[in-house]
Design a protein around this motif. Structure first.
Motif, PDB file in Angstrom:
ATOM      1  N   ALA A 142       0.784  -0.841   0.109  1.00  0.00           N
ATOM      2  CA  ALA A 142      -0.157  -0.408  -0.072  1.00  0.00           C
ATOM      3  C   ALA A 142       0.893   1.577  -0.101  1.00  0.00           C
ATOM      4  CB  ALA A 142      -0.695   0.158   1.214  1.00  0.00           C
ATOM      5  N   GLU A 157       2.280   1.531  -3.655  1.00  0.00           N
ATOM      6  CA  GLU A 157       1.854   1.668  -4.614  1.00  0.00           C
ATOM      7  C   GLU A 157       0.751   3.815  -4.422  1.00  0.00           C
ATOM      8  OE1 GLU A 157       1.523   0.162  -7.288  1.00  0.00           O
ATOM      9  OE2 GLU A 157      -0.660   0.011  -7.064  1.00  0.00           O
ATOM     10  N   LEU A 158       0.530   3.949  -3.027  1.00  0.00           N
ATOM     11  CA  LEU A 158       0.740   5.297  -2.846  1.00  0.00           C
ATOM     12  C   LEU A 158       1.344   6.576  -2.808  1.00  0.00           C
ATOM     13  CD1 LEU A 158      -1.638   4.743   0.415  1.00  0.00           C
ATOM     14  CD2 LEU A 158      -2.567   6.023  -1.754  1.00  0.00           C
ATOM     15  N   MET A 161       1.013   6.245  -7.242  1.00  0.00           N
ATOM     16  CA  MET A 161       0.431   7.424  -7.653  1.00  0.00           C
ATOM     17  C   MET A 161       0.215   8.970  -7.253  1.00  0.00           C
ATOM     18  SD  MET A 161      -2.659   5.024  -5.892  1.00  0.00           S
ATOM     19  CE  MET A 161      -3.997   5.898  -6.288  1.00  0.00           C
ATOM     20  N   THR A 218      -2.342  17.529   0.315  1.00  0.00           N
ATOM     21  CA  THR A 218      -4.308  17.909   0.548  1.00  0.00           C
ATOM     22  C   THR A 218      -4.978  16.599   0.401  1.00  0.00           C
ATOM     23  OG1 THR A 218      -4.786  19.591  -0.764  1.00  0.00           O
ATOM     24  CG2 THR A 218      -3.751  20.319   2.145  1.00  0.00           C
ATOM     25  N   GLU A 219      -4.929  16.255  -0.917  1.00  0.00           N
ATOM     26  CA  GLU A 219      -5.985  15.293  -1.970  1.00  0.00           C
ATOM     27  C   GLU A 219      -5.106  13.759  -1.341  1.00  0.00           C
ATOM     28  OE1 GLU A 219      -5.823  16.385  -6.240  1.00  0.00           O
ATOM     29  OE2 GLU A 219      -6.431  18.076  -5.601  1.00  0.00           O
ATOM     30  N   PHE A 220      -4.591  13.776  -0.412  1.00  0.00           N
ATOM     31  CA  PHE A 220      -4.047  12.409  -0.169  1.00  0.00           C
ATOM     32  C   PHE A 220      -4.981  11.911   0.457  1.00  0.00           C
ATOM     33  CE2 PHE A 220      -2.099   8.823   2.042  1.00  0.00           C
ATOM     34  CZ  PHE A 220      -1.387   8.181   1.595  1.00  0.00           C
ATOM     35  N   GLY A 221      -5.471  11.430   1.951  1.00  0.00           N
ATOM     36  CA  GLY A 221      -6.575  11.353   2.344  1.00  0.00           C
ATOM     37  C   GLY A 221      -5.540  10.804   3.413  1.00  0.00           C
ATOM     38  N   ASN A 222      -6.408   9.947   3.756  1.00  0.00           N
ATOM     39  CA  ASN A 222      -6.718   8.950   5.369  1.00  0.00           C
ATOM     40  C   ASN A 222      -5.974   7.832   5.289  1.00  0.00           C
ATOM     41  OD1 ASN A 222      -6.230   8.859   7.846  1.00  0.00           O
ATOM     42  ND2 ASN A 222      -8.006  10.218   8.352  1.00  0.00           N
ATOM     43  N   LEU A 223      -5.253   7.604   5.714  1.00  0.00           N
ATOM     44  CA  LEU A 223      -5.473   5.900   5.729  1.00  0.00           C
ATOM     45  C   LEU A 223      -6.135   5.441   7.097  1.00  0.00           C
ATOM     46  CD1 LEU A 223      -1.213   5.277   6.685  1.00  0.00           C
ATOM     47  CD2 LEU A 223      -3.035   5.617   4.285  1.00  0.00           C
ATOM     48  N   GLU A 232      -9.208   4.878   5.909  1.00  0.00           N
ATOM     49  CA  GLU A 232      -9.965   4.433   5.044  1.00  0.00           C
ATOM     50  C   GLU A 232      -9.770   2.777   4.629  1.00  0.00           C
ATOM     51  OE1 GLU A 232     -11.746   6.614   1.716  1.00  0.00           O
ATOM     52  OE2 GLU A 232     -10.125   8.409   1.839  1.00  0.00           O
ATOM     53  N   LEU A 233      -7.692   2.632   4.943  1.00  0.00           N
ATOM     54  CA  LEU A 233      -7.126   1.522   4.338  1.00  0.00           C
ATOM     55  C   LEU A 233      -7.244   0.176   5.191  1.00  0.00           C
ATOM     56  CD1 LEU A 233      -4.407   3.656   2.617  1.00  0.00           C
ATOM     57  CD2 LEU A 233      -6.195   1.678   1.262  1.00  0.00           C
ATOM     58  N   ASP A 255      -9.592  -2.720   4.586  1.00  0.00           N
ATOM     59  CA  ASP A 255      -8.682  -3.766   3.636  1.00  0.00           C
ATOM     60  C   ASP A 255      -7.439  -4.172   3.791  1.00  0.00           C
ATOM     61  OD1 ASP A 255     -11.084  -3.253   1.504  1.00  0.00           O
ATOM     62  OD2 ASP A 255     -10.771  -1.119   2.233  1.00  0.00           O
ATOM     63  N   LYS A 314     -10.175  11.142  -3.606  1.00  0.00           N
ATOM     64  CA  LYS A 314      -8.631  10.515  -2.925  1.00  0.00           C
ATOM     65  C   LYS A 314      -7.591   9.464  -2.810  1.00  0.00           C
ATOM     66  CE  LYS A 314      -9.674  13.477   1.252  1.00  0.00           C
ATOM     67  NZ  LYS A 314      -9.176  15.171   0.273  1.00  0.00           N
ATOM     68  N   GLU A 315      -6.040   9.713  -3.034  1.00  0.00           N
ATOM     69  CA  GLU A 315      -4.963   8.216  -3.030  1.00  0.00           C
ATOM     70  C   GLU A 315      -6.157   7.080  -2.540  1.00  0.00           C
ATOM     71  OE1 GLU A 315      -4.283  11.974  -3.758  1.00  0.00           O
ATOM     72  OE2 GLU A 315      -3.997  11.232  -5.893  1.00  0.00           O
ATOM     73  N   THR A 316      -6.244   7.310  -1.330  1.00  0.00           N
ATOM     74  CA  THR A 316      -6.569   6.572  -0.115  1.00  0.00           C
ATOM     75  C   THR A 316      -7.850   5.764  -0.482  1.00  0.00           C
ATOM     76  OG1 THR A 316      -7.096   8.187   0.828  1.00  0.00           O
ATOM     77  CG2 THR A 316      -4.946   7.806   1.317  1.00  0.00           C
ATOM     78  N   TYR A 322      -6.971   3.161  -3.324  1.00  0.00           N
ATOM     79  CA  TYR A 322      -6.004   2.447  -3.712  1.00  0.00           C
ATOM     80  C   TYR A 322      -6.940   2.139  -2.446  1.00  0.00           C
ATOM     81  CZ  TYR A 322      -2.719  -1.027  -1.547  1.00  0.00           C
ATOM     82  OH  TYR A 322      -1.684  -1.818  -2.024  1.00  0.00           O
TER      83      TYR A 322
END
Lengths: 329, 111
Positions: free
Chosen positions: A25, A28-29, A32, A56-61, A63-64, A67, B44-46, B49
């Protein structure tokens, strides 16, 4: 690649267990984000703005977490206040400090042994304090400077600061590459210590009795210097190479990471077992030698030698356990 | 720009749909989503993915190591048969949803 983005993303991962899934992960991140950054810059966006947008557009782990099968660890880790991440410059400073500290401390030991060699070479016993006291003063100064130089390594050792994965990887590679230097240092240092009695024997065999004692001490001094300097360099690199790993409590949960402390405990136990036999034996040798030869003015030499030999022995035991730990992992 | 809960409930369909054009890798998929939606659908990337990984775990996608035109290594994802079937299912679901929701939208518009 943009360093800020690397540091940001790796920073998010430092507290997570390093399972293959998590590592994938991360890769890949990173890929990207790198692609996005490259394209933004190619489209004419300034490097600063591109970095800001990617982050800022990366997001939050978070969420992962489901998964990647690390929900429990993720929630557990988030509850722990994060350990500050040191920069590469801090780590480089620590490495230089550790190196310099080793040279200074080793140098201090060398100064004392050279002074002892000078004293044993002099016929005039009255001059002994005049040589010995300044040497001890210089050595103490070197020890203090040495300890001071090594201070930047401290926070990495105690886990008060951490490195991100890529910086620690850099030091892992460096440690790997300089392994031969450490082994060479160990061989040269131990070689000097082992050969010292032989050389002093040869010197007295050549009717150079006066040189036998000083020769022996000089070789011991050089041996200890080489050992201390290379062990310090090696130890600092090992510390930095492991600086991206979670603290022991988290590490223990995932196995592997806790291994080195186990090995350390075993090594300490061995040292604890040997010391109570070693020191009384030295006392016996000292008293035996002194009473039989009546050379009380020289037999005291057994104490610094025994002390240094013990330190070297402990150092070798520790290095061996580290080496075994590395082989096992 | 789409609300994040709408993105979450549609992202599987969107990714599977992009991959009907052929195998692709992380950022290229994100870019294609942006192009097709004319910038309305941003992920968002996360989020992206996580969805890719979930689809792969479910067997809708397979991954393989490849390299893009510049020669740099990338993980490529391609659609499996099960993925294609799921895509058709999702599209059918959304057509139904769209019709149902549309009735509410027109009703609101007339009031």
């Amino acid at each position: 690649m943009n360093d800020a983005i690397h540091t940001y993303i790796n920073g998010q991962f430092t507290t997570l267990p390093r399972t293959p899934e998590v590592e994938r992960a991360r890769q890949e991140l990173l890929q990207m984000s790198e692609d996005k950054y490259t394209e933004l810059v190619a489209a004419g966006v300034s490097a600063n703005e591109a970095t800001g947008r990617v982050i800022t557009e990366f997001g939050n782990l978070d969420e992962l977490a489901d998964d990647l099968g690390i929900r429990a660890e993720f929630d557990g880790v988030s509850a722990v206040p994060p350990v500050p991440i040191a920069t590469r410059a801090d780590a480089d400073k620590a490495l230089a400090g550790g190196r310099r500290g080793g040279l200074l401390v080793g140098g201090g030991v060398l100064v004392i042994l050279l002074a002892l060699a000078a004293v044993s070479a002099m016929s005039d016993q009255l001059m002994t304090p005049a040589v010995l006291f300044p040497a001890v003063a210089i050595a103490v100064g070197l020890f203090i400077f040495g300890a001071f130089s090594m201070r930047p390594v401290g926070p990495f050792k105690t886990g008060d600061v951490r490195l991100d994965f890529s910086d620690a990887s850099h030091f892992r590679q460096l440690a790997e590459r300089s392994q031969w230097m450490f082994i060479t240092g160990l061989v040269v240092g131990v070689g000097l210590l082992v050969l010292a009695p032989g050389v002093s024997g040869i010197l007295s065999g050549l009717d150079l009795d006066g040189a036998a004692g000083p020769g022996f001490l000089v070789m011991i001094g050089l041996g200890v210097f080489v050992l201390v300097a290379s062990a310090n360099q090696h130890g600092t690199l090992q510390t930095l190479a492991k600086a991206d790993r979670p603290a022991a409590s988290i590490g223990a949960a995932f196995g592997g990471f806790g291994g080195s402390s186990e090995a350390e405990k075993r090594t300490n136990w061995r040292i604890g077992l040997i010391a109570p036999i070693y020191w009384p034996a030295i006392v016996a040798v000292y008293l035996g030698w002194s009473f039989i030869s009546r050379d009380w003015h020289i037999t005291w030499i057994i104490w610094p030698i025994a002390g240094i030999a013990f330190a070297v022995f402990v150092g070798i035991l520790r290095a061996a356990s580290q080496w075994n730990g590395r082989q096992a992992s | 720009m789409l609300a994040s809960d709408l993105v979450r409930s549609t992202i599987d369909l969107v990714i599977l749909s992009v991959l009907t054009e052929g195998p692709s890798y992380g950022y290229a998929i994100a870019k294609r989503v942006d192009q097709i939606s004319e910038g309305e659908y941003t992920t968002k990337e996360t989020t992206l993915y996580a969805a890719i990984r979930r689809l792969e775990a479910r067997g809708d996608l397979t991954s393989f190591a490849g390299s893009e035109s510049g020669g740099r290594p990338r993980t490529y994802y391609s659609l499996t048969e099960s993925g294609t079937a799921h895509l058709h299912q999702r599209i059918a679901d959304w057509h139904t949803a769209q019709r149902a929701i549309a009735r509410f939208l027109t009703r609101e518009a007339h009031q």
